[in-house]
Scaffold this motif. Structure first.
Motif, PDB file in Angstrom:
ATOM      1  N   ASP A  34       0.960  -1.253  -0.065  1.00  0.00           N
ATOM      2  CA  ASP A  34      -0.133  -0.067   0.097  1.00  0.00           C
ATOM      3  C   ASP A  34       0.765   1.283   0.099  1.00  0.00           C
ATOM      4  N   PHE A  35       1.991   1.275   0.794  1.00  0.00           N
ATOM      5  CA  PHE A  35       2.723   2.419   0.885  1.00  0.00           C
ATOM      6  C   PHE A  35       3.503   2.767  -0.429  1.00  0.00           C
TER       7      PHE A  35
ATOM      8  N   PRO B  23       1.194   6.095 -10.469  1.00  0.00           N
ATOM      9  CA  PRO B  23       0.819   7.374 -11.211  1.00  0.00           C
ATOM     10  C   PRO B  23      -0.581   7.614 -10.930  1.00  0.00           C
ATOM     11  N   GLY B  24      -1.602   6.684 -10.773  1.00  0.00           N
ATOM     12  CA  GLY B  24      -2.890   7.052 -10.486  1.00  0.00           C
ATOM     13  C   GLY B  24      -3.999   5.918 -10.983  1.00  0.00           C
TER      14      GLY B  24
ATOM     15  N   LEU C 158      -5.726   8.657  -3.666  1.00  0.00           N
ATOM     16  CA  LEU C 158      -5.695   9.328  -2.179  1.00  0.00           C
ATOM     17  C   LEU C 158      -4.561  10.097  -2.217  1.00  0.00           C
ATOM     18  N   ARG C 159      -3.199   9.903  -2.622  1.00  0.00           N
ATOM     19  CA  ARG C 159      -2.302  10.737  -2.734  1.00  0.00           C
ATOM     20  C   ARG C 159      -2.565  12.003  -3.486  1.00  0.00           C
TER      21      ARG C 159
ATOM     22  N   HIS D 257      -4.499  14.325  -1.631  1.00  0.00           N
ATOM     23  CA  HIS D 257      -3.919  15.092  -0.817  1.00  0.00           C
ATOM     24  C   HIS D 257      -2.779  16.188  -1.323  1.00  0.00           C
ATOM     25  N   GLY D 258      -3.193  16.401  -2.699  1.00  0.00           N
ATOM     26  CA  GLY D 258      -2.377  17.549  -3.252  1.00  0.00           C
ATOM     27  C   GLY D 258      -1.022  17.206  -4.136  1.00  0.00           C
ATOM     28  N   VAL D 259      -0.924  15.755  -4.115  1.00  0.00           N
ATOM     29  CA  VAL D 259       0.323  15.399  -4.795  1.00  0.00           C
ATOM     30  C   VAL D 259       0.111  14.759  -6.144  1.00  0.00           C
ATOM     31  N   GLU D 260      -0.126  15.483  -7.259  1.00  0.00           N
ATOM     32  CA  GLU D 260      -0.336  14.780  -8.524  1.00  0.00           C
ATOM     33  C   GLU D 260       0.515  13.889  -8.854  1.00  0.00           C
TER      34      GLU D 260
END
Length: 503
Positions: A136-137, A144-145, A152-153, A156-159
């Motif tokens: 998961d980490f 990338p997505g 979720l990342r 949190h503002g990290v594209e």
């Protein structure tokens, strides 16, 4: 004391991995909080990271940094350090009997690493957690997505993903003090399966498996044999840890521990070769010496305190005041890493700020360089390229930890692109000047373009906030090239960095 030495352009140990000069920082004591991170400090940036500390870090030209632990990682839940800061829980840090606010997590640390131009080397929790949590980490950090954790990342503002390539599979799992301590075969199996799973998320990732916590462990080196027997084909490095001290106040024995470290590296190199041959494996495994430093000045006192205190937040812990003797030792130890750079590809000074560190920072106050900052900086700035074999013929001594220890410790590197050779020389003799003559065979020409020296200080002398440059290098003199040889006088208890322009 007469010392003859020789190097030859064509007699090379191998190419030095830049990560030989990496570092380590842990959620421990004041390393993070009021170390690199202190919102409200006059030097804090918009994220709360101290710019004065950043500048000192940048001066070391560190290629990579291991994070977040260390013993801390074996009971750490990385998910506590993501999302809105006001929602993050205060947790008990079982490793150091303190409280963790989680105000710095992976995204904040990644910001700091980017600002300091350092590549992240992340550790997963294989103590209280396991394979799924590690998966998961890595998904959160590197995907990338389009999946739960990567999206979720993004929320949190990290594209963009961080694309971290170096992953430590736990920490010191051989140690009974470790949360989730495991037996060697048990750990080797978990490490193997974790590496196979994580590689699917991040092709090209490098995995560091835990070796012995130190060469004094009862299980050393059998631990390495059993662990590698389980996971050799799926890992790239095995970690070594070693801390050094001079509680007996025997300077020559202290310096002899540099030779002891060489034996440690050589022994584990032999284990690696044995397992490779046994398995008929095609891949190579190297050494990641990802914890090393001097640690003894207040070790006993700290040990008593952290086992009795009542869970403080970011307490002062392991804040060693390094002296001139420690700086000389570190210079020699880095020489050993250069000489063993065919085996040791990554090495991390432990740690970077406040906690057994080359940099200290007062809460609300100044930051300064400790004595050991300087040899670490010199090796990092000038010890790149290829390691050259250096033959040294001079007086030796015997001590408790080693025999036939040369008083003159020399390593050398060749930067082909820059056309330079750098010589790192430590005179360990307590009272005698070394009259050095070192032939520079294979080079058509050579001239000294830089000579820095640390010498002439009381061995117990330190730096501090009121005297930050009490111990610092100065320009050297009296060393030059004559008839194809580097010649000069090196004072007792002195460390020299001599850079030559070669043709």
């Amino acid at each position: 004391m007469k010392v003859n030495a020789a190097l030859h352009r064509d007699f090379r140990i191998g190419t030095i991995d830049d990560r030989l000069y990496a570092a380590f920082i842990e959620h421990m004591g004041r390393a993070i909080y009021s170390g690199i991170y202190e919102p409200g400090h006059p030097e804090a940036d918009h994220m709360g990271f101290r710019k004065d500390v950043m500048e000192l870090v940048k001066g070391l030209n560190i290629p990579a940094i291991r994070y977040p632990g260390g013993n801390f990682v074996s009971a750490y839940d990385w998910k506590d350090g993501i999302g809105p800061k006001e929602d993050r829980p205060m947790r008990m840090d079982l490793a150091w009997r303190s409280r963790e606010s989680n105000q710095v997590g992976i995204n904040e640390f990644a910001h700091w690493a980017k600002e300091t131009d350092i590549e992240m080397m992340l550790a997963v929790n294989l103590g209280s957690k396991g394979l799924q949590d590690a998966r998961d980490f890595v998904e959160y950090v590197n995907m990338p997505g389009g999946t739960f954790w990567s999206d979720l990342r993004k929320s949190h503002g990290v594209e963009d993903p961080y694309d971290v390539k170096m992953w430590c599979l736990g920490n010191e799992m051989d140690g009974p003090w470790q949360i989730g301590h495991k037996e060697a075969k048990e750990y080797g199996r978990i490490a193997d399966e974790t590496a196979k799973a994580l590689r699917q998320i991040t092709p090209g990732a490098e995995f560091i498996v835990c070796g012995s916590s130190n060469d004094g462990m009862a299980t050393y080196p059998e631990w390495e044999r059993q662990v590698l027997d389980e996971c050799y084909e799926n890992v790239h490095y095995i970690s070594l840890h070693k801390y050094f001290g001079n509680s007996s106040k025997d300077t020559l024995n202290f310096f002899g521990k540099i030779e002891e470290t060489g034996r440690y590296i050589q022994a584990i190199g032999g284990v690696i070769d044995f397992i490779k041959a046994k398995k008929r494996a095609k891949n190579d495994v190297y050494i990641c010496f990802d914890e090393w430093n001097v640690w003894y000045h207040i070790r006993e006192e700290d040990h008593k305190r952290w086992h009795t205190w009542d869970w403080p937040e970011a307490p002062a812990l392991l804040e060693e005041d390094y002296n001139f003797e420690d700086a000389l030792f570190i210079g020699g130890l880095l020489n050993e890493f250069i000489r063993r750079s065919d085996r040791v590809r990554i090495a991390c000074i432990a740690q970077l700020v406040n906690v057994i560190a080359p940099i200290r920072a007062e809460k609300g106050g100044p930051a300064w360089r400790q004595t050991i900052y300087w040899p670490y900086q010199f090796a990092s700035l000038h010890g790149r390229g290829e390691a050259l074999n250096v033959s040294v013929d001079g007086p030796t001594y015997n001590c408790e930890v080693a025999s036939d220890v040369p008083y003159m410790d020399i390593a050398a590197t060749w930067d082909r692109a820059a056309g330079t050779v750098t010589v790192f020389a430590l005179n360990r003799h307590l009272t005698e000047t070394a009259e050095l003559s070192m032939s520079l065979t294979g080079f058509d020409s050579a001239e000294v373009i830089m000579h820095k020296v640390m010498e002439g200080h009381d061995l117990e002398a330190t730096n501090g906030p009121d005297k930050p440059d009490a111990i610092a290098p100065t320009d050297g003199k009296g060393i030059g090239v004559d008839d194809g040889s580097l010649k000069g006088s090196l004072a007792p208890l002195s460390y020299h960095v001599v850079k030559l322009k070669v043709g």
